[in-house]
Design a protein around this motif. Structure first.
Motif, PDB file in Angstrom:
ATOM      1  N   GLU A 105       0.826  -1.206   0.000  1.00 36.30           N
ATOM      2  CA  GLU A 105       0.000   0.000   0.000  1.00 36.30           C
ATOM      3  C   GLU A 105       0.864   1.261   0.000  1.00 36.30           C
ATOM      4  O   GLU A 105       0.567   2.247  -0.692  1.00 36.30           O
ATOM      5  CB  GLU A 105      -0.935  -0.012   1.214  1.00 36.30           C
TER       6      GLU A 105
ATOM      7  N   TRP B 197       3.911   1.557  -1.227  1.00 35.29           N
ATOM      8  CA  TRP B 197       4.510   1.720  -2.547  1.00 35.29           C
ATOM      9  C   TRP B 197       3.488   2.210  -3.567  1.00 35.29           C
ATOM     10  O   TRP B 197       3.781   3.052  -4.408  1.00 35.29           O
ATOM     11  CB  TRP B 197       5.131   0.411  -3.013  1.00 35.29           C
ATOM     12  N   SER B 198       2.264   1.700  -3.488  1.00 37.77           N
ATOM     13  CA  SER B 198       1.220   2.118  -4.414  1.00 37.77           C
ATOM     14  C   SER B 198       0.970   3.620  -4.307  1.00 37.77           C
ATOM     15  O   SER B 198       0.834   4.323  -5.315  1.00 37.77           O
ATOM     16  CB  SER B 198      -0.069   1.335  -4.141  1.00 37.77           C
TER      17      SER B 198
ATOM     18  N   GLU C 240       4.070   5.462  -5.674  1.00 37.08           N
ATOM     19  CA  GLU C 240       4.260   5.310  -7.116  1.00 37.08           C
ATOM     20  C   GLU C 240       3.498   6.371  -7.903  1.00 37.08           C
ATOM     21  O   GLU C 240       3.986   6.878  -8.912  1.00 37.08           O
ATOM     22  CB  GLU C 240       3.834   3.906  -7.547  1.00 37.08           C
ATOM     23  N   ARG C 241       2.315   6.716  -7.449  1.00 37.72           N
ATOM     24  CA  ARG C 241       1.533   7.756  -8.139  1.00 37.72           C
ATOM     25  C   ARG C 241       2.256   9.104  -8.076  1.00 37.72           C
ATOM     26  O   ARG C 241       2.312   9.842  -9.064  1.00 37.72           O
ATOM     27  CB  ARG C 241       0.133   7.855  -7.512  1.00 37.72           C
TER      28      ARG C 241
ATOM     29  N   GLY D  83       5.144  -3.976  -8.834  1.00 36.46           N
ATOM     30  CA  GLY D  83       4.743  -3.997  -7.445  1.00 36.46           C
ATOM     31  C   GLY D  83       5.794  -4.561  -6.511  1.00 36.46           C
ATOM     32  O   GLY D  83       6.988  -4.593  -6.822  1.00 36.46           O
TER      33      GLY D  83
END
Length: 259
Positions: A63, A65-66, A69-70, A228
């Motif tokens: 979560e 990293w997600s 990443e944006r 991911g």
């Protein structure tokens, strides 16, 4: 540290195959020790340290990293725009990072990686998240890090990922790796960059780069790429297969990064 460079791991694999042939005599089958799928994964592992890694679809690190990443993608767009028109770029942080990228582009191969590692290590002051933000474990996009001029290990690593991409290094050859520092008793983030089939480590604690197989007193926990987060399986799974003949291999779960 990779499976194919470790004598114990080789012996474990050989023993497992022998037991597959001798299974009926020992009342065992191939799945008792190492499944064919696991062996195939070990052979094909192209990740740093040569270890098999399994994809994580959920959890704290995935979560985190997600969300990061944006922001990283947004920074990459801004960097590309500034790269195309330096005079109209309104971000001092982007211009500072692009100056490092320019120096790296003038070099080839290992020297390109080394220039980025050295320059970013010098550009950022090592500062804990608690001291900087009053929080624990804040992962910052590269332009935020360059704007403040401070960050901790993952902030260095994220900035290096961005710089390497801007310098023309393929995303397929880049990883963010979380290691357990066994000496300090803490987790530590670095970048691994592949060159001619070898993974070089870009570490904020070192100006020089070393290969993954030469890293000591660290245990790889997680590896992150464009698709991911993956969790490394431990070498202990194969070692236990060699010593515990009648017991199935159980992959040891590693705790999520907590700092």
């Amino acid at each position: 540290m990779g499976y194919f460079r470790n004598g114990h791991a080789w012996r474990a694999i050989i023993l497992a195959w022998a037991l597959m042939w001798l299974g009926p005599a020992a009342n065992l089958n191939a799945g008792t020790l190492i499944s064919p799928g696991m062996l195939d994964g070990i052979r094909k592992s192209a990740e740093p340290f040569g270890l098999f890694a399994t994809r994580l679809s959920a959890g704290g690190l995935a979560e985190k990293w997600s969300g990061l990443e944006r922001k990283l993608d947004d920074d990459m767009v801004q960097l590309a725009l500034c790269d195309g028109d330096r005079e109209r770029c309104v971000s001092p942080a982007a211009l500072q990072l692009l100056a490092i990228v320019d120096s790296a582009r003038a070099r080839e191969g290992r020297a390109r990686f080394g220039e980025i590692n050295r320059a970013i290590n010098l550009a950022i002051k090592a500062t804990s998240d608690l001291a900087q933000y009053g929080q624990i474990d804040v992962w910052s996009p590269p332009l935020d890090t360059f704007a403040t001029g401070a960050g901790d290990c993952e902030d260095y690593a994220i900035a290096k990922l961005a710089a390497l991409r801007m310098a023309g290094v393929s995303r397929d050859d880049l990883r963010l790796v979380v290691l357990r520092d066994l000496t300090r008793g803490e987790d530590h983030a670095v970048v691994s960059a592949r060159l001619d089939g070898h993974w070089l480590t870009l570490d904020n604690r070192r100006m020089t780069m070393i290969e993954d197989i030469d890293i000591r007193n660290h245990r790889p926990l997680f590896v992150i790429d464009d698709s991911g987060v993956m969790r490394y399986e431990t070498q202990g799974a194969l070692a236990s297969a060699a010593s515990e003949v009648a017991a199935p291999v159980i992959a040891v779960s590693l705790a999520s990064k907590s700092n």
